[in-house]
Design a protein around this motif. Structure first.
Motif, PDB file in Angstrom:
ATOM      1  N   SER A  58       0.856  -1.179   0.000  1.00 26.89           N
ATOM      2  CA  SER A  58       0.000   0.000   0.000  1.00 26.89           C
ATOM      3  C   SER A  58       0.900   1.239   0.000  1.00 26.89           C
ATOM      4  O   SER A  58       2.077   1.177   0.365  1.00 26.89           O
ATOM      5  CB  SER A  58      -1.013   0.053   1.154  1.00 26.89           C
ATOM      6  N   GLY A  95       3.068   0.838  -4.277  1.00 28.01           N
ATOM      7  CA  GLY A  95       2.117   0.400  -3.263  1.00 28.01           C
ATOM      8  C   GLY A  95       1.139  -0.657  -3.752  1.00 28.01           C
ATOM      9  O   GLY A  95       0.514  -1.356  -2.959  1.00 28.01           O
ATOM     10  N   CYS A  96       0.960  -0.742  -5.059  1.00 26.75           N
ATOM     11  CA  CYS A  96       0.109  -1.786  -5.637  1.00 26.75           C
ATOM     12  C   CYS A  96       0.668  -2.081  -7.020  1.00 26.75           C
ATOM     13  O   CYS A  96       1.520  -1.346  -7.514  1.00 26.75           O
ATOM     14  CB  CYS A  96      -1.352  -1.321  -5.696  1.00 26.75           C
ATOM     15  N   ARG A 151      -8.898  -3.220  -3.904  1.00 23.60           N
ATOM     16  CA  ARG A 151      -7.587  -3.268  -3.253  1.00 23.60           C
ATOM     17  C   ARG A 151      -6.677  -2.150  -3.727  1.00 23.60           C
ATOM     18  O   ARG A 151      -5.875  -1.605  -2.980  1.00 23.60           O
ATOM     19  CB  ARG A 151      -6.928  -4.622  -3.505  1.00 23.60           C
ATOM     20  N   GLU A 152      -6.789  -1.815  -5.016  1.00 22.36           N
ATOM     21  CA  GLU A 152      -5.957  -0.737  -5.549  1.00 22.36           C
ATOM     22  C   GLU A 152      -6.397   0.610  -4.974  1.00 22.36           C
ATOM     23  O   GLU A 152      -5.570   1.455  -4.627  1.00 22.36           O
ATOM     24  CB  GLU A 152      -6.034  -0.729  -7.080  1.00 22.36           C
ATOM     25  N   GLN A 179      -7.844   1.060  -2.135  1.00 25.65           N
ATOM     26  CA  GLN A 179      -7.410   1.061  -0.740  1.00 25.65           C
ATOM     27  C   GLN A 179      -5.909   1.321  -0.634  1.00 25.65           C
ATOM     28  O   GLN A 179      -5.466   2.124   0.188  1.00 25.65           O
ATOM     29  CB  GLN A 179      -7.771  -0.311  -0.123  1.00 25.65           C
ATOM     30  N   ALA A 180      -5.156   0.658  -1.523  1.00 27.87           N
ATOM     31  CA  ALA A 180      -3.691   0.803  -1.469  1.00 27.87           C
ATOM     32  C   ALA A 180      -3.282   2.247  -1.736  1.00 27.87           C
ATOM     33  O   ALA A 180      -2.305   2.746  -1.180  1.00 27.87           O
ATOM     34  CB  ALA A 180      -3.037  -0.124  -2.490  1.00 27.87           C
ATOM     35  N   CYS A 181      -4.027   2.919  -2.587  1.00 24.04           N
ATOM     36  CA  CYS A 181      -3.648   4.264  -3.006  1.00 24.04           C
ATOM     37  C   CYS A 181      -4.202   5.353  -2.080  1.00 24.04           C
ATOM     38  O   CYS A 181      -3.804   6.510  -2.172  1.00 24.04           O
ATOM     39  CB  CYS A 181      -4.126   4.497  -4.436  1.00 24.04           C
TER      40      CYS A 181
END
Ligand code: URA
Ligand code: SF4
Length: 514
Positions: free
Chosen positions: A271, A294-295, A381-382, A384-386
């Motif tokens: 992340s 992060g992703c 997920r991306e 969230q990661a960003c």
């Protein structure tokens, strides 16, 4: 014995077969020969070799029988098979179907039926490969862009498969060259010409780079199974595929890459949080985000597209993710969606240059479609990661109002349950992100709206943005230079009067992250 030359197409065979059937010629009395496209035009099936039409006894019963549709579809595939015996096989089956065996195709153990099925399957598989492996290269055709692909199919499938490419790449001018024949599409008409030598296919261009980048980035060394790859993608094709030129290199790097991937499975990317700078300022964030891993999206985007705008902006617009043009330019909302946004902002009297514009995800996620990079929706997920980047941007900026453009941004900030359709244009007060937050549709949704409804969609978008303009006007400018949003003298008295009257010095407004 009747010798029937057939231009190797289904239509030529059908014409001959109809004539033979009308004359009740048994299969054992016919010899079919593949005629090349050049010689075939000299033969007119109806007046060469064929026996005279029976006279005085009317149309034979046989030709009145209807042939099952299923046979026609099967015959169209089988006609593309390279085996010269296919014409005789097809005629035999047709003859049997029309001479007392109408249910022939249901006899799976019948030799003819089995052979037909095998040939049809081989052709189908070959067609599938063609749709998957044809890669166009750009060539300059007297100032016009033309895309050329070279392909070496097992069977004569080009005519049957060309419509797939017309549908998929209808707006491009292209040619597919094969050793047997070539298909050409000019945007309007599909034409065919004789086959060519592979050396005529152009060898290099930037599309190769594009496919190569994509392939390298999605290539998962842990999944390489060379034998399986060779089966799916015969080595014969490899030399014509730009991405397969990368395979030896990738295989070389595979052990290191496997190790890397094993230690970082997709959901184990760190992340963006892991890339945060110690000191949270806009320039520091921007610099750190440029190196974010992060992703996995950093692998396919050209660059991180960080937010852009004034540090003292009172309004922050949050989009979804950069598009193709933003990815190249490194700036948010500069492509077609950005133009819609600019125009709407102008209509409601908001000067974009005093705002800050950013995205929920900072890398362009895309998939290749022919010659283009097509937007692919970022996953949860991306997003969230960003999110740490967006959070940090808002923390530094401390805007009066956040405007979410589209569901991705709105849900990233307001939770999964947030629905644009339900809540667009409403102003949410005292959110964790800003005193005011509102959401509207993404400007690209207007571009996707069918033409007859587009005007209404745009007007609704403008109406939502006018809420923003009104809210801010009500509170007057934070800075003297905010000329677009001047507060009428004496018009204080909104929900939070005086909010902008005495802005704290920028430094003290910035929270430290620790
Ligand atoms: N769409 C977005 O969401 N952001 C951009 O920057 C461009 C298009
Ligand atoms: Fe980092 Fe965001 Fe890019 Fe993923 S999309 S690599 S989290 S900047």
């Amino acid at each position: 014995m009747h010798v029937i030359p057939i231009t190797p197409t289904f239509d030529a065979w059908r014409t001959a077969a109809r004539a033979l059937l009308a004359r009740n010629v048994p299969p054992a009395d016919v010899w079919f020969e593949d005629a090349s496209a050049d010689t075939a035009s000299f033969f007119a099936v109806n007046n060469v070799e064929l026996p005279n039409e029976p006279t005085g006894c009317g149309t034979p019963e046989s030709s009145k029988s209807t042939v099952p549709k299923e046979f026609l579809s099967l015959a169209k595939l089988v006609a593309c098979h390279r085996d010269p015996a296919r014409w005789a096989l097809l005629y035999r089956a047709l003859y049997r179907l029309t001479h007392g065996q109408p249910y022939l195709l249901e006899l799976e153990s019948d030799d003819d039926v089995r052979q037909l099925a095998q040939m049809a399957k081989a052709v189908s598989r070959d067609r599938h490969k063609m749709t998957a492996f044809v890669r166009f290269r750009k060539v300059d055709d007297a100032g016009r862009e033309h895309y050329v692909a070279y392909h070496h199919p097992d069977h004569l499938i080009l005519r049957l498969t060309a419509p797939f490419f017309v549908k998929r790449f209808g707006s491009m001018a292209w040619s597919i060259l094969t050793p047997d024949e070539c298909a050409h599409w000019d945007g309007r008409d599909l034409t065919f010409s004789p086959g060519v030598d592979p050396s005529l296919a152009p060898q290099q261009d930037d599309l190769e780079q594009l496919w190569g980048d994509y392939y390298r980035n999605i290539f998962n060394p842990a999944r390489i199974k060379l034998a399986a790859m060779k089966k799916e993608m015969p080595v014969r094709y490899w030399k014509h595929l730009p991405e397969t030129r990368l395979i030896p290199d990738m295989l070389k790097d595979a052990p290191a890459r496997v190790e890397d991937m094993m230690s970082k499975k997709l959901d184990e990317y760190p992340s963006a949080e892991a890339f945060m700078p110690a000191k949270i300022t806009l320039p520091a964030l921007q610099k750190a985000a440029a190196g974010c891993h992060g992703c996995p999206l950093y692998k396919i985007g050209t660059q991180t597209v960080f937010g852009e705008g004034r540090e003292d902006a009172r309004i922050v617009f949050v989009g979804e993710q950069p598009g193709d043009q933003e990815d190249r330019a490194g700036k948010p909302f500069v492509g077609p969606a950005g133009q819609v946004l600019d125009q709407a902002l102008e209509e409601v009297g908001i000067d974009r240059s005093i705002c800050y514009v950013t995205n929920a995800v900072k890398h362009f996620k895309w998939e290749p479609r022919g010659t283009r990079r097509i937007h692919a929706k970022p996953g949860a997920r991306e997003i969230q990661a960003c999110k740490p980047w967006l959070t940090a941007e808002l923390q530094v900026l401390q805007p009066q109002m956040v405007v979410c453009l589209g569901a991705t941004a709105a849900q990233a900030l307001m939770g999964k349950e947030f629905r644009i359709t339900r809540s667009r244009g409403q102003v949410f007060k005292d959110t964790q992100w800003a005193p005011w937050l509102t959401a509207t549709v993404h400007p690209s949704s207007i571009l996707r709206t069918p033409e007859e409804d587009r005007d209404a969609a745009y007007k609704a978008f403008v109406a939502d943005l006018s809420v923003v303009a009104k809210a801010l006007k009500h509170h007057g400018p934070r800075r003297k230079s905010d000329t677009q949003l001047t507060r009428p003298p004496g018009s204080d008295g909104g929900a939070q009067p005086g909010l902008f009257d005495a802005p704290a010095p920028a430094k003290s407004r910035k929270r430290s992250r620790s």
